[in-house]
Design a protein around this motif. Structure first.
Motif, PDB file in Angstrom:
ATOM      1  N   GLU A 182       0.806  -1.120   0.059  1.00 31.88           N
ATOM      2  CA  GLU A 182      -0.108   0.010  -0.056  1.00 31.88           C
ATOM      3  C   GLU A 182       0.752   1.253   0.076  1.00 31.88           C
ATOM      4  OE1 GLU A 182      -2.855   1.835   3.316  1.00 31.88           O
ATOM      5  OE2 GLU A 182      -3.752   0.089   2.150  1.00 31.88           O
ATOM      6  N   SER A 185       3.293   1.751  -3.755  1.00 37.81           N
ATOM      7  CA  SER A 185       2.521   2.013  -5.094  1.00 37.81           C
ATOM      8  C   SER A 185       3.053   0.793  -6.052  1.00 37.81           C
ATOM      9  CB  SER A 185       3.162   3.186  -5.817  1.00 37.81           C
ATOM     10  OG  SER A 185       2.589   4.301  -4.946  1.00 37.81           O
ATOM     11  N   ARG A 208      -1.370   4.367  -7.075  1.00 43.95           N
ATOM     12  CA  ARG A 208      -1.090   4.735  -5.546  1.00 43.95           C
ATOM     13  C   ARG A 208      -1.972   4.024  -4.446  1.00 43.95           C
ATOM     14  NH1 ARG A 208      -2.535  11.145  -5.819  1.00 43.95           N
ATOM     15  NH2 ARG A 208      -3.918  10.169  -7.390  1.00 43.95           N
ATOM     16  N   ARG A 209      -1.248   3.752  -3.594  1.00 45.81           N
ATOM     17  CA  ARG A 209      -2.113   2.920  -2.480  1.00 45.81           C
ATOM     18  C   ARG A 209      -2.583   1.479  -2.909  1.00 45.81           C
ATOM     19  NH1 ARG A 209      -5.742   5.829   1.680  1.00 45.81           N
ATOM     20  NH2 ARG A 209      -5.292   4.128   2.792  1.00 45.81           N
ATOM     21  N   SER A 230      -6.137   0.206  -6.953  1.00 46.18           N
ATOM     22  CA  SER A 230      -5.637   1.222  -6.523  1.00 46.18           C
ATOM     23  C   SER A 230      -6.433   2.199  -5.684  1.00 46.18           C
ATOM     24  CB  SER A 230      -5.151   2.282  -7.562  1.00 46.18           C
ATOM     25  OG  SER A 230      -4.356   3.350  -7.287  1.00 46.18           O
ATOM     26  N   THR A 232      -6.083   5.073  -4.054  1.00 42.69           N
ATOM     27  CA  THR A 232      -6.307   6.356  -4.188  1.00 42.69           C
ATOM     28  C   THR A 232      -6.324   6.884  -5.910  1.00 42.69           C
ATOM     29  OG1 THR A 232      -4.414   6.834  -2.721  1.00 42.69           O
ATOM     30  CG2 THR A 232      -4.611   8.552  -4.142  1.00 42.69           C
ATOM     31  N   ASP A 233      -6.359   5.948  -6.812  1.00 40.26           N
ATOM     32  CA  ASP A 233      -6.253   6.429  -8.218  1.00 40.26           C
ATOM     33  C   ASP A 233      -7.585   6.135  -8.558  1.00 40.26           C
ATOM     34  OD1 ASP A 233      -3.625   7.578  -8.238  1.00 40.26           O
ATOM     35  OD2 ASP A 233      -2.910   5.744  -8.852  1.00 40.26           O
ATOM     36  N   ASP A 234      -8.419   5.605  -7.811  1.00 38.38           N
ATOM     37  CA  ASP A 234      -9.823   5.026  -8.271  1.00 38.38           C
ATOM     38  C   ASP A 234      -9.676   4.227  -9.829  1.00 38.38           C
ATOM     39  OD1 ASP A 234     -10.761   6.152  -6.000  1.00 38.38           O
ATOM     40  OD2 ASP A 234     -11.310   8.119  -7.288  1.00 38.38           O
ATOM     41  N   GLY A 257     -12.681   4.883  -4.646  1.00 32.54           N
ATOM     42  CA  GLY A 257     -11.745   4.093  -3.299  1.00 32.54           C
ATOM     43  C   GLY A 257     -11.915   2.582  -3.485  1.00 32.54           C
TER      44      GLY A 257
END
Length: 448
Positions: A182, A185, A208-209, A230, A232-234, A257
């Protein structure tokens, strides 16, 4: 192991031919059935009454993840949780009727967030592995053969090891690990030395995440691919296997999310589709496979708030793959039944424990229908919801024609080769020799 699997399938397929002949159903009769001349109607279940009320069992502190598999070799599916705040796993053995014995705890790493089940050392027993968020590694727990475990070592992953999946990534017959990290990345690939120890730590950027990873043959080439969400990046990244455990692939949009991802054939075309639980909005995303490992735009279906876990299985016994989603914002499970073409009816709600995080599907009480298990962030327990639909399920009828024939054996091999979770007949989270044996047992048991 691959040679053993193929030899076992040869025996299973031969047994299927003998079964057809013994029943007086030669090739012509089997072809007639496959052509749809004899297809009994599936029993209908009230969507609101598929599952009995939950029964709760104690687990560790903040049971973040849950998996099911036969841990002690008695033919029943047991339950294991990764407990983030107590740095251990809880093993709850099945009493044989879908009730669970008191948990036994085994130490893991620092803040284990994910647990998976598979035969890591090739001895025929189901082992455990956790992804540990704070110690940036995975912990391997090897099975003594009776559902008790010993430490098998820790192996480095990336920063913030969040989610782990077990699969044969390099095609050598041993089960490898893929870990979503997480805080870095990326995704780590840890290859099995053949004895349940791991080397490497090749990394692949996934956004990301990264919050979750799942494994399956997405492009139908026989290699196991990966998909990572991801947070953060949806979006999700599909990582297609080059055949040597190196990966590359495109990005697809998801909801707000994305927290969990599952792989399965949702529209019955033989290609593996994707489902993502989107924790920051009331939805799951469904992405259907074009057949070559590429995917269309996601279609959103409404569920409850804080959807953090998703699993795929035929919950109502109609032969179609349904969805079960944990919705922690209302302490419930959303069940979405498949209309039959990879689209889904509005969700039906079942109560779970407080803040359900993860969900697993398996036949816990041995009645040939699929039950649900959730793990909870508050209450330190798991909930078991037994399926009471009953009667219509026939797990070995993989071609959906209502009778068991040689074609079900062939369909099993196709699903197994594709890495489809439907072929995980022993419910341990990985595809091995024991799934061939479990399928043969299901075939021998016949249909209701």
């Amino acid at each position: 192991m691959a040679t053993m699997q193929q030899a076992c399938f040869t025996r299973v397929r031969a047994a299927g031919r003998r079964a057809l002949m013994a029943a007086g159903r030669g090739p012509a009769a089997a072809l007639a059935v496959a052509a749809g001349l004899t297809v009994p109607a599936a029993a209908q279940c009230d969507p609101a009454e598929i599952f009995a009320p939950q029964v709760q069992y104690g687990a560790g502190d903040d049971a973040y993840s849950v998996a099911v598999g036969d841990l002690n070799g008695d033919g029943d599916l047991d339950v294991v949780t990764a407990n983030e705040d107590s740095d251990n796993v809880s093993v709850l053995l099945n009493n044989g009727d879908g009730t669970l014995a008191e948990q036994v705890a085994y130490a893991a790493g620092d803040r284990p967030r994910s647990v998976a089940i598979g035969d890591l050392d090739g001895d025929g027993d189901a082992d455990l592995v956790t992804a540990n968020l704070n110690s940036d590694d995975v912990s391997v727990l090897l099975n003594n053969g009776d559902g008790t475990f010993v430490a098998g070592g820790s192996f480095g992953a990336g920063d913030g090891a969040q989610s782990v999946a077990i699969a044969d990534l390099d095609g050598d017959g041993d089960l490898d690990l893929a870990v979503a990290n997480e805080n870095s990345s990326n995704l780590s690939s840890l290859l099995n030395n053949g004895d349940g120890t791991f080397n490497g730590d090749a990394t692949f950027f996934v956004g990301r995440r990264p919050s979750a990873v799942a494994a399956g043959d997405l492009d139908g080439d026989g290699d196991i691919d990966l998909v990572a969400a991801s947070l953060t990046d949806d979006n999700i990244r599909v990582l297609l296997n080059n055949g040597d455990a190196t990966f590359a692939g495109p990005v697809y949009g998801a909801g707000d999310g994305p927290r969990a991802v599952a792989i399965g054939d949702l529209n019955g075309d033989g290609a593996m589709d994707l489902v993502i639980a989107n924790q920051n909005e009331f939805s799951v995303s469904v992405l259907l496979n074009a057949g070559d490992g590429t995917f269309g735009a996601d279609v959103l279906y409404g569920v409850g708030r804080l959807s953090s876990g998703v699993a795929i299985g035929d919950l109502d016994g109609d032969g179609n793959a349904d969805l079960a989603v944990t919705t922690g914002g209302r302490d419930t499970i959303s069940v979405l039944l498949n209309v039959g073409d990879g689209t889904f009816a509005p969700d039906v709600i079942y109560d779970a424990g407080r803040l359900p995080r993860a969900i697993a599907i398996g036949d816990l009480d041995g009645d040939a229908d699929l039950d649900l298990v959730t793990s909870h962030g508050v209450g330190d327990d798991v909930s078991v919801l037994l399926n009471q639909c009953g009667g219509a399920s026939c797990p070995a009828d993989l071609d959906g024609d209502g009778v068991l024939t040689l074609f079900d054996f062939l369909e099993f091999q196709n699903l197994f080769d594709a890495g489809d979770p439907i072929a995980d007949f022993d419910g341990d989270g990985s595809l091995t020799l024991f799934d061939f044996l479990a399928f043969q047992n299901a075939f021998d048991a016949g249909c209701p």
